[in-house]
Design a protein around this motif. Structure first.
Motif, short mmCIF file in Angstrom:
data_model
loop_
_atom_site.label_atom_id
_atom_site.label_comp_id
_atom_site.label_asym_id
_atom_site.label_seq_id
_atom_site.Cartn_x
_atom_site.Cartn_y
_atom_site.Cartn_z
N SER A 53 0.93 -1.27 0.05
CA SER A 53 0.09 0.03 0.06
C SER A 53 0.92 1.21 -0.02
CB SER A 53 -0.89 0.14 1.19
OG SER A 53 -0.13 0.16 2.23
N GLY A 111 4.92 2.44 0.09
CA GLY A 111 5.82 1.37 -0.47
C GLY A 111 5.22 0.78 -1.75
N GLY A 116 5.15 -7.41 4.01
CA GLY A 116 3.88 -6.88 4.93
C GLY A 116 3.28 -8.02 5.37
N ARG A 117 2.19 -7.62 6.29
CA ARG A 117 1.47 -8.70 7.14
C ARG A 117 0.12 -9.17 6.39
NH1 ARG A 117 0.85 -4.94 12.19
NH2 ARG A 117 0.57 -3.58 10.43
N THR A 118 -0.28 -8.29 5.49
CA THR A 118 -1.78 -8.62 5.02
C THR A 118 -1.55 -9.22 3.63
OG1 THR A 118 -2.53 -6.71 6.18
CG2 THR A 118 -4.10 -7.92 4.58
N ASP A 155 6.04 -9.99 9.33
CA ASP A 155 6.05 -8.82 10.26
C ASP A 155 7.46 -8.41 10.55
OD1 ASP A 155 5.75 -7.49 12.65
OD2 ASP A 155 3.86 -8.71 13.12
N ARG A 190 8.73 -6.93 13.16
CA ARG A 190 8.83 -7.18 14.52
C ARG A 190 9.34 -8.60 14.91
NH1 ARG A 190 3.35 -4.37 16.62
NH2 ARG A 190 2.68 -5.32 14.81
N ASN A 192 10.35 0.60 4.80
CA ASN A 192 9.30 1.60 4.75
C ASN A 192 8.08 1.05 5.72
OD1 ASN A 192 6.97 3.21 3.33
ND2 ASN A 192 6.38 1.00 2.94
N ALA A 193 7.84 -0.31 5.87
CA ALA A 193 6.80 -0.69 6.76
C ALA A 193 6.91 0.23 8.11
CB ALA A 193 6.99 -2.03 6.98
N ALA A 233 10.19 10.26 9.55
CA ALA A 233 9.34 11.34 9.49
C ALA A 233 9.90 12.54 9.95
CB ALA A 233 8.22 10.93 10.50
N GLY A 282 6.61 14.41 4.60
CA GLY A 282 5.72 15.29 5.35
C GLY A 282 4.34 14.76 5.23
N VAL A 283 3.38 15.20 5.17
CA VAL A 283 2.15 14.84 4.92
C VAL A 283 1.79 14.15 3.56
CG1 VAL A 283 0.73 16.16 6.83
CG2 VAL A 283 0.88 17.04 4.47
N SER A 287 -2.11 9.05 1.15
CA SER A 287 -1.89 7.66 0.88
C SER A 287 -2.92 6.96 1.77
CB SER A 287 -0.80 7.12 1.36
OG SER A 287 -0.50 6.99 2.81
N GLU A 288 -2.79 5.54 1.63
CA GLU A 288 -3.99 4.80 2.66
C GLU A 288 -3.74 5.03 3.90
OE1 GLU A 288 -2.55 3.77 -0.25
OE2 GLU A 288 -3.18 1.99 -1.29
N GLY A 289 -2.51 5.36 4.51
CA GLY A 289 -2.16 5.45 5.83
C GLY A 289 -2.90 6.67 6.44
N1 LIG Z 1 1.95 9.21 4.92
C1 LIG Z 1 2.41 10.05 5.35
O1 LIG Z 1 1.85 11.19 5.64
C2 LIG Z 1 3.56 9.65 6.04
C3 LIG Z 1 3.86 8.16 6.16
N2 LIG Z 1 4.98 7.93 7.16
C4 LIG Z 1 5.70 6.68 7.21
O2 LIG Z 1 5.74 6.18 5.75
C5 LIG Z 1 5.43 4.63 5.85
C6 LIG Z 1 4.42 4.36 4.88
O3 LIG Z 1 3.23 4.74 5.06
P1 LIG Z 1 2.07 5.06 4.23
O4 LIG Z 1 2.16 4.33 2.89
O5 LIG Z 1 1.70 6.31 4.03
O6 LIG Z 1 1.05 4.12 4.86
P2 LIG Z 1 0.42 2.68 4.86
O7 LIG Z 1 -0.49 2.37 6.20
O8 LIG Z 1 -0.32 2.40 3.72
O9 LIG Z 1 1.76 1.76 4.89
C7 LIG Z 1 2.21 1.10 5.90
C8 LIG Z 1 2.85 -0.05 5.29
O10 LIG Z 1 3.47 -0.84 6.25
C9 LIG Z 1 3.00 -2.25 6.90
N3 LIG Z 1 3.51 -2.56 8.00
C10 LIG Z 1 2.70 -1.90 9.20
N4 LIG Z 1 3.17 -2.47 10.03
C11 LIG Z 1 3.99 -3.58 9.88
C12 LIG Z 1 4.41 -4.58 10.37
N5 LIG Z 1 4.88 -4.87 11.76
N6 LIG Z 1 5.36 -5.39 9.54
C13 LIG Z 1 5.07 -5.63 8.36
N7 LIG Z 1 4.56 -4.37 7.63
C14 LIG Z 1 4.03 -3.56 8.36
C15 LIG Z 1 1.54 -2.26 6.19
O11 LIG Z 1 1.01 -3.33 5.75
P3 LIG Z 1 0.23 -4.56 6.79
O12 LIG Z 1 -0.48 -3.50 7.77
O13 LIG Z 1 -0.38 -5.34 5.85
O14 LIG Z 1 1.54 -5.34 7.45
C16 LIG Z 1 1.49 -1.04 5.21
O15 LIG Z 1 1.64 -1.67 3.91
C17 LIG Z 1 5.13 4.34 7.30
O16 LIG Z 1 6.40 3.95 7.91
C18 LIG Z 1 4.64 5.75 7.72
O17 LIG Z 1 4.39 5.55 9.09
C19 LIG Z 1 5.89 8.81 7.53
C20 LIG Z 1 5.63 10.05 7.49
C21 LIG Z 1 4.25 10.56 6.80
#
Ligand SMILES: NC(=O)C1=CN([C@@H]2O[C@H](COP(=O)(O)OP(=O)(O)OC[C@H]3O[C@@H](n4cnc5c(N)ncnc54)[C@H](OP(=O)(O)O)[C@@H]3O)[C@@H](O)[C@H]2O)C=CC1
Ligand SMILES: CCCCCCCCC/C=C/C(=O)SCCNC(=O)CCNC(=O)[C@H](O)C(C)(C)COP(=O)(O)OP(=O)(O)OC[C@H]1O[C@@H](n2cnc3c(N)ncnc32)[C@H](O)[C@@H]1OP(=O)(O)O
Length: 282
Positions: A37, A40, A58-60, A84, A86, A111-112, A164, A207-208, A211-213
């Motif tokens: 998502s 990434g 990723g986890r899903t 995961d 972790r 990136n996760a 971040a 920054g902001v 995305s799905e996040g």
């Molecule tokens: N969007 C923004 O404004 C900002 C984003 N960021 C950082 O950028 C990165 C990407 O974010 P973004 O694409 O926006 O959001 P998303 O939530 O779409 O992406 C996060 C991804 O990380 C995976 N993930 C989370 N935790 C775990 C884990 N424990 N193990 C494996 N995979 C994991 C999720 O997949 P799944 O849940 O399936 O495992 C998901 O695909 C993140 O680290 C986010 O915090 C930083 C600053 C700003």
């Protein structure tokens, strides 16, 4: 300028302008954690369109399946692993499998990650631990196990950690701010320690980014996000993807221990409240 207020999808990433031309990553292997998502996924598309084979993790599983299907339907080369970040031992095993299958890994896009917005005074112990574990420990496990493979095989490597913008703290996100600051200074440290192994380590600070996040944030908080920088808009996952390509690939070959910030100037002007602006600050 039009605000990018819809979450971009695979079709958008298939057609966004590339920062480089040709198959400049042909023959290379790039792992993008959290590649199912958002940022990434965009980064996976960018590298794949430039010729790399991509492994997304990723986890899903369904998100990974769908993203790999979209990439391969476009004639690009991609596969996935459920992992995961972790799980320390699981990550070691994952890299062992990757090196057994491909014999190499060129770039890790770490990136996760993620967090939840909350006032620091209200964090439960588990809430704090979950976010620090995800963003600091998880990032570290992914880095260290990759670096051990590169060192032991005498292969060069490159790591880009997605962090971040932390210089002024992160209101409503103290746990993730602490974790990301940790990753930044960890990266600066190992950029030096690992230079002798030809491993570069850099960070990209978004920054902001729309995305799905962003679904993790309240409408009230979201309504102010696009006013938190002097450009008064969100960035896109593609903005971050291109920075990852630039820093992670050969164009970044003399860059290590650096943080590239892409925040529309937000670290200089504007403020951001991840859980909405408290009345006191109105
Ligand atoms: N969007 C923004 O404004 C900002 C984003 N960021 C950082 O950028 C990165 C990407 O974010 P973004 O694409 O926006 O959001 P998303 O939530 O779409 O992406 C996060 C991804 O990380 C995976 N993930 C989370 N935790 C775990 C884990 N424990 N193990 C494996 N995979 C994991 C999720 O997949 P799944 O849940 O399936 O495992 C998901 O695909 C993140 O680290 C986010 O915090 C930083 C600053 C700003
Ligand atoms: C200056 C310019 C800057 C510019 C910088 C701008 C940046 C701002 C924008 C940032 C955007 C992004 O990062 S976008 C990416 C967002 N994506 C994500 O966050 C998705 C990933 N998040 C997650 O996977 C999860 O939320 C994660 C944090 C890791 C927790 O997952 P876990 O499964 O380990 O945890 P759980 O078991 O569910 O919960 C563990 C504990 O955490 C608590 N917890 C979980 N969610 C909670 C919540 N919403 N509110 C309170 N507490 C919560 C639970 O209650 C548990 O505590 P107890 O109840 O006590 O047991």
């Amino acid at each position: 300028m039009t605000k990018p207020m819809t979450i971009p999808n695979d079709a958008d990433f298939a057609n966004s302008p590339l920062p480089f031309s040709g198959d400049c990553f042909k023959g290379q292997l790039v792992l993008v954690s959290g590649g199912g998502s958002g940022i990434g996924k965009a980064t996976a598309w960018c590298f794949a369109r430039l010729g790399a084979h991509i492994i997304i993790t990723g986890r899903t599983e369904q998100k990974l399946i769908d993203t790999v299907a979209a990439l391969t339907s476009a004639g690009l080369s991609a596969s996935y692993k459920i992992q995961d970040i972790r799980d320390y031992d699981g990550i070691a095993a994952m890299y062992a499998d990757i090196f057994a299958e491909f014999g190499r890994l060129d770039i890790l896009i770490n990136n996760a990650g993620g967090q939840f917005p909350q006032s620091a005074i209200d964090f439960s112990k588990n809430g704090w631990d979950a976010v620090v574990s995800n963003n600091l420990n998880g990032s570290w496990y992914m880095m260290q196990h990759a670096a051990r493979q590169w060192r032991d095989r005498k292969q060069q490597g490159s790591i880009v950690n997605i962090v971040a913008v932390v210089p002024r703290g992160m209101n409503g996100g103290a746990h993730t701010c602490a974790a990301r600051a940790g990753v930044i200074h960890l990266s600066k440290t190992v950029a030096v320690e690992w230079a002798e192994y030809n491993i570069r380590v850099n960070c990209v600070a978004p920054g902001v980014i729309f995305s799905e996040g962003m679904r993790a944030y309240s409408p009230e908080a979201l309504s102010e996000f696009d006013k938190s920088n002097p450009m008064k808009r969100f960035g896109t996952p593609w903005d971050i993807a291109q920075a990852c390509v630039y820093l992670g690939g050969p164009s970044g070959s003399f860059i290590t221990g650096e943080v590239l910030t892409l925040d529309g100037g937000g670290q200089l002007w504007g403020d951001l409240w991840m859980h909405g602006r408290p009345d006191y600050f109105r």
